[in-house]
Design an enzyme around this catalytic site. Structure first.
Site, PDB file in Angstrom:
ATOM      1  N   HIS A 120      44.612  21.885  77.598  1.00 27.05           N
ATOM      2  CA  HIS A 120      44.990  20.611  76.774  1.00 27.05           C
ATOM      3  C   HIS A 120      45.706  21.155  75.572  1.00 27.05           C
ATOM      4  O   HIS A 120      46.204  20.335  74.908  1.00 27.05           O
ATOM      5  CB  HIS A 120      43.740  20.070  76.556  1.00 27.05           C
ATOM      6  CG  HIS A 120      42.683  20.778  75.465  1.00 27.05           C
ATOM      7  ND1 HIS A 120      41.600  21.450  75.733  1.00 27.05           N
ATOM      8  CD2 HIS A 120      42.758  20.777  74.184  1.00 27.05           C
ATOM      9  CE1 HIS A 120      41.013  22.115  74.775  1.00 27.05           C
ATOM     10  NE2 HIS A 120      41.599  21.685  73.731  1.00 27.05           N
ATOM     11  N   ASP A 145      40.579  23.974  82.627  1.00 30.27           N
ATOM     12  CA  ASP A 145      41.108  23.933  81.051  1.00 30.27           C
ATOM     13  C   ASP A 145      41.691  25.281  80.644  1.00 30.27           C
ATOM     14  O   ASP A 145      41.611  25.683  79.481  1.00 30.27           O
ATOM     15  CB  ASP A 145      40.242  23.374  80.048  1.00 30.27           C
ATOM     16  CG  ASP A 145      40.709  22.599  78.860  1.00 30.27           C
ATOM     17  OD1 ASP A 145      41.953  22.536  78.884  1.00 30.27           O
ATOM     18  OD2 ASP A 145      40.034  22.860  77.575  1.00 30.27           O
ATOM     19  N   SER A 170      40.413  25.341  69.777  1.00 31.65           N
ATOM     20  CA  SER A 170      40.750  25.418  71.002  1.00 31.65           C
ATOM     21  C   SER A 170      41.745  26.201  71.698  1.00 31.65           C
ATOM     22  O   SER A 170      42.698  26.557  70.841  1.00 31.65           O
ATOM     23  CB  SER A 170      41.205  23.952  71.767  1.00 31.65           C
ATOM     24  OG  SER A 170      40.091  22.940  71.543  1.00 31.65           O
TER      25      SER A 170
END
Length: 509
Positions: free
Chosen positions: A139, A169, A250
């Site tokens: 992402h 992911d 992230s």
């Protein structure tokens, strides 16, 4: 004097008890872990010792781990075209790693985009080899037409996206440089709940931030990849930590006190969009497998057990199943087999509906997260020993895992179909729709893969493709015919869901 001693005695007792407790904790936590050489790119340290409760020693461990980790963690800036993302996708982008244009609490207008010279979002990444391979989240790089990597020393590079996997992911990038600082992969199976860890990333624009905490839980499934992202077969078995993680972390590193990579920070669970004590990281063993696949095959190799299942640990799921099928299955531990997919290896190996899977090889299966991790780290053709309960009796069988088409061999990009290569499927438009909107041709996009060629040029589900390479298309077969042996640049003429027409292109993979 006696009065004074009486007053001080309780405090003395508490002090003795506290001291004994601390010594006991040191003896209990100060053990050596068996964390052997599990690195893919390089050789990791043969022994790993977890931090004890001696605060001086912990401080030293944290300093060493931070010095090792910070130079290997990078900032990733995602630049997107003005049509590359819609509001719902941008909201997901903000949820994971922040909005550099005003914060998560301020919703932008549906078509408002960042200027071309400004990133649409920023996340983190981890250098995992001296020649410039970088692991991050899918992402973080989704929808990008340019990815800029900034090292901790402020040097900047334009990165090549090697591959992505929405189901875990995970993404792999490459910059052209040598002699870079990097992190070794540790064996994430060896981590313990309560173990000290550090999270390193770039939260809220604060570069090279280090936070400390413990492993709060293992094998945690939170349902974020399937519900928020575009994962068709999500694998969620997160490491949960209370090390502070915020938007921007992230893709950053979760490391042990040796500075070895045990996870890739991916998500937070929060009512505000900011840290509330719950952070989640993809285990390094799973992340490493995805990276190995992308490097070696160009695509992720995914093995499937071939069962339809019910998670017995999920009370709500069990109640809903009982209500729907008029059954009286009891909640508990394990995976209840409710049926089989086509070309199921499990069915061929003798499993039956009603069996309860309790173990894969030596890995206990208590819930779906356990099953997804144990199988998701395997490839087609791999064999696993399945332990199951049938009518109260335990049995085992060996299952050969298969891909979704029933194959048992690995595939490369050359083996993919046209729709797999470009990352989308297509349904024909009805003649009535063509007449109402004045179109002579067209197909509707569906199952657009995040990170696929169609997604990269801004196409999402329910857009209309009118022409490919100047030729009208009316079915998926038309597109396959045009592109099946084609090499070079592909021109796509399409209409978005506001009726605006675009012509964009990509190089046929």
């Amino acid at each position: 004097m006696k009065s004074t001693l009486k007053k001080l005695l309780p405090f003395a007792v508490v002090g003795v008890i506290s001291g004994a407790t601390t010594v006991g904790a040191i003896q209990y936590f100060g053990h050596d872990s068996n964390n052997g050489d599990q690195s893919f790119f390089t050789t990791s340290a043969p022994n790993t010792s977890f931090a004890g409760m001696n605060t001086g020693a912990v401080g030293d461990d944290f300093v060493k781990a931070a010095k090792t980790t910070v130079p290997a963690v990078v900032t990733i800036k995602n630049y997107q075209s003005r049509t590359a993302s819609r509001a719902t996708e941008q909201d997901l982008f903000d949820y994971f790693f922040g909005d550099p244009f005003g914060g998560r609490g301020q919703q932008r207008q549906k078509q408002q985009q960042a200027p071309d010279n400004m990133p649409s979002g920023m996340g983190s990444g981890v250098i995992i080899s001296p020649d410039g391979y970088i692991i991050s989240n899918n992402h973080v790089v989704a929808g990008a037409n340019k990815l800029e990597v900034v090292l901790s020393n402020k040097k900047s590079y334009i990165a090549t996206l090697v591959g992505t996997d929405p189901n875990t992911d995970i993404s792999l990038l490459k910059i052209e440089e040598k002699g870079l600082p990097y992190l070794n992969f540790a064996n994430s199976d060896n981590i313990d709940v309560g173990q000290w860890v550090l999270a390193v990333g770039n939260p809220l624009g604060l570069n090279s931030t280090v936070t400390a905490g413990i492993v709060s839980a293992k094998g945690r499934g939170i349902g974020i990849l399937g519900s928020q992202g575009k994962a068709s077969n999500p694998i969620e078995s997160f490491i949960q930590t209370d090390a502070a993680i915020n938007p921007g972390n992230s893709g950053g590193a979760l490391v042990n006190t040796n500075g070895e990579l045990i996870g890739i920070n991916s998500a937070i669970q929060s009512t505000t969009g900011y840290y509330q004590g719950y952070g989640f990281a993809v285990p390094s063993n799973l992340a490493r497998k995805i990276v190995e696949d992308i490097k070696k095959f160009g695509i992720v190799q995914r093995g499937f057990l071939g069962v339809q299942s019910l998670d017995l640990s999920n009370d709500q799921q069990v109640q809903a199943y009982n209500k729907q099928f008029k059954t009286m299955i009891k909640s508990g531990s394990g995976i209840y087999v409710t049926g089989f997919g086509d070309n199921s290896g499990a069915e061929d190996a003798g499993l039956k509906k009603g069996d309860i899977i309790t173990k894969i090889d030596n890995y206990d299966i208590t819930d779906f997260a356990d099953l997804s991790m144990s199988i998701g780290s395997k490839r087609p053709g791999d064999k696993v020993q399945v332990t199951y309960s049938r009518n109260g009796k335990e049995a085992t069988t060996n299952v050969t895992l298969r891909d979704q088409k029933g194959g048992t061999s690995t595939r490369t990009k050359a083996d993919l179909s046209v729709t797999e290569k470009i990352g989308a499927e297509f349904d024909p438009l009805t003649e009535r729709f063509k007449t109402e909107y004045g179109l002579n041709s067209g197909v509707v996009t569906k199952n657009v893969s995040e990170g696929g060629e169609m997604a990269k040029i801004g196409i999402v589900d329910n857009y209309i493709i009118i022409e490919i390479n100047g030729k009208p298309v009316n079915s998926q077969k038309d597109i396959e015919s045009i592109l099946s042996k084609y090499q070079g640049n592909v021109q796509v003429k399409f209409v978005d869901d506001y009726g605006r027409m675009y012509t964009k292109g990509f190089k046929m993979p």
